[in-house]
Write a protein that holds these residues in place. Structure first.
Motif, PDB file in Angstrom:
ATOM      1  N   ARG A  94      61.734  54.174  47.165  1.00 43.94           N
ATOM      2  CA  ARG A  94      61.207  53.300  46.107  1.00 43.94           C
ATOM      3  C   ARG A  94      60.599  54.071  44.940  1.00 43.94           C
ATOM      4  N   LEU A  95      60.281  55.340  45.157  1.00 47.68           N
ATOM      5  CA  LEU A  95      59.580  56.106  44.139  1.00 47.68           C
ATOM      6  C   LEU A  95      60.497  56.525  43.010  1.00 47.68           C
ATOM      7  N   LYS A  96      59.925  56.530  41.816  1.00 47.66           N
ATOM      8  CA  LYS A  96      60.641  56.945  40.615  1.00 47.66           C
ATOM      9  C   LYS A  96      59.883  58.117  40.004  1.00 47.66           C
ATOM     10  N   PRO A  97      60.548  58.951  39.216  1.00 43.67           N
ATOM     11  CA  PRO A  97      59.838  60.048  38.546  1.00 43.67           C
ATOM     12  C   PRO A  97      58.616  59.517  37.796  1.00 43.67           C
ATOM     13  N   GLY A  98      57.502  60.217  37.960  1.00 42.91           N
ATOM     14  CA  GLY A  98      56.260  59.816  37.299  1.00 42.91           C
ATOM     15  C   GLY A  98      55.358  58.964  38.161  1.00 42.91           C
TER      16      GLY A  98
ATOM     17  N   VAL B  89      51.413  58.829  44.186  1.00 42.02           N
ATOM     18  CA  VAL B  89      51.157  58.332  45.529  1.00 42.02           C
ATOM     19  C   VAL B  89      49.811  58.878  45.985  1.00 42.02           C
ATOM     20  N   ALA B  90      48.918  58.015  46.408  1.00 42.11           N
ATOM     21  CA  ALA B  90      47.629  58.426  46.970  1.00 42.11           C
ATOM     22  C   ALA B  90      47.679  58.192  48.473  1.00 42.11           C
ATOM     23  N   ILE B  91      47.411  59.240  49.224  1.00 40.85           N
ATOM     24  CA  ILE B  91      47.399  59.151  50.684  1.00 40.85           C
ATOM     25  C   ILE B  91      45.948  59.252  51.126  1.00 40.85           C
TER      26      ILE B  91
ATOM     27  N   LYS C  34      55.907  65.804  54.872  1.00 40.79           N
ATOM     28  CA  LYS C  34      57.089  64.970  55.086  1.00 40.79           C
ATOM     29  C   LYS C  34      57.528  64.221  53.835  1.00 40.79           C
ATOM     30  N   LEU C  35      56.589  63.717  53.061  1.00 39.46           N
ATOM     31  CA  LEU C  35      56.967  62.935  51.886  1.00 39.46           C
ATOM     32  C   LEU C  35      57.658  63.799  50.832  1.00 39.46           C
ATOM     33  N   PRO C  36      57.093  64.938  50.433  1.00 39.08           N
ATOM     34  CA  PRO C  36      57.821  65.757  49.452  1.00 39.08           C
ATOM     35  C   PRO C  36      59.183  66.227  49.972  1.00 39.08           C
ATOM     36  N   GLU C  37      59.248  66.536  51.272  1.00 40.01           N
ATOM     37  CA  GLU C  37      60.525  66.952  51.849  1.00 40.01           C
ATOM     38  C   GLU C  37      61.568  65.844  51.738  1.00 40.01           C
ATOM     39  N   ARG C  38      61.151  64.625  52.049  1.00 44.14           N
ATOM     40  CA  ARG C  38      62.083  63.484  51.963  1.00 44.14           C
ATOM     41  C   ARG C  38      62.521  63.251  50.522  1.00 44.14           C
TER      42      ARG C  38
ATOM     43  N   MET D 158      50.822  50.329  51.644  1.00 44.44           N
ATOM     44  CA  MET D 158      51.419  50.674  52.911  1.00 44.44           C
ATOM     45  C   MET D 158      50.310  51.183  53.808  1.00 44.44           C
ATOM     46  N   LEU D 159      50.193  50.570  54.938  1.00 41.90           N
ATOM     47  CA  LEU D 159      49.170  50.952  55.896  1.00 41.90           C
ATOM     48  C   LEU D 159      49.803  51.302  57.223  1.00 41.90           C
ATOM     49  N   ALA D 160      49.100  52.143  57.947  1.00 43.94           N
ATOM     50  CA  ALA D 160      49.491  52.474  59.320  1.00 43.94           C
ATOM     51  C   ALA D 160      48.301  52.165  60.210  1.00 43.94           C
ATOM     52  N   GLY D 161      48.534  52.190  61.494  1.00 44.13           N
ATOM     53  CA  GLY D 161      47.456  51.944  62.434  1.00 44.13           C
ATOM     54  C   GLY D 161      46.375  53.003  62.334  1.00 44.13           C
TER      55      GLY D 161
END
Length: 87
Positions: free
Chosen positions: A49-53, A56-58, A70-74, A1-4
Motif C-alpha cells: 500500500r505504501l507509495k514513495p514519500g 510509517v511510524a512503528i 522486515k519492512l524495508p526488506e519487503r 494497523m495493530l498487532a496483539g
C-alpha cells in the motif's frame, strides 16, 4: 494497523490493552484500522500500500519480531518503481 500485545499475560488484566477493542473503536469513529497476527502480517499488509514519500511510524516497546528490518526488506523486494505494488 495493530498487532496483539506481546506477553500480555504479564500485565494485570485490568490494565491490559485490548487490540480488538481499539480496532473496533477506531473503525466506529471513521478511522480505518486493522488487527494483524504479528509483524510479518503487518509487513505483508502495509508494504504493497505504501507509495514513495509515505511515512510509517512503528510504535513498539521492543524489536517487534524484526519489523524494523522486515519492512524495508519487503519494500526493496517490491522494487523502487512500485511495479509490483497495488496489484
Amino acid at each position: 494497523m495493530l498487532a496483539g500485545v506481546y506477553q500480555q499475560q504479564r500485565i494485570p488484566e485490568a490494565e491490559r490493552l485490548n487490540p480488538e477493542d481499539v480496532v473496533r473503536a477506531l473503525n466506529a469513529a471513521g478511522t480505518g484500522a486493522e488487527l494483524f497476527a504479528d509483524a510479518a502480517a503487518i509487513v505483508d499488509g502495509i508494504a504493497p500500500r505504501l507509495k514513495p514519500g509515505d511515512v510509517v511510524a512503528i510504535l513498539s516497546n521492543g524489536g517487534f519480531d524484526g519489523i524494523y528490518e522486515k519492512l524495508p526488506e519487503r519494500l526493496r523486494e517490491l522494487g523502487d518503481d512500485g511495479s509490483e505494488r497495488n496489484r
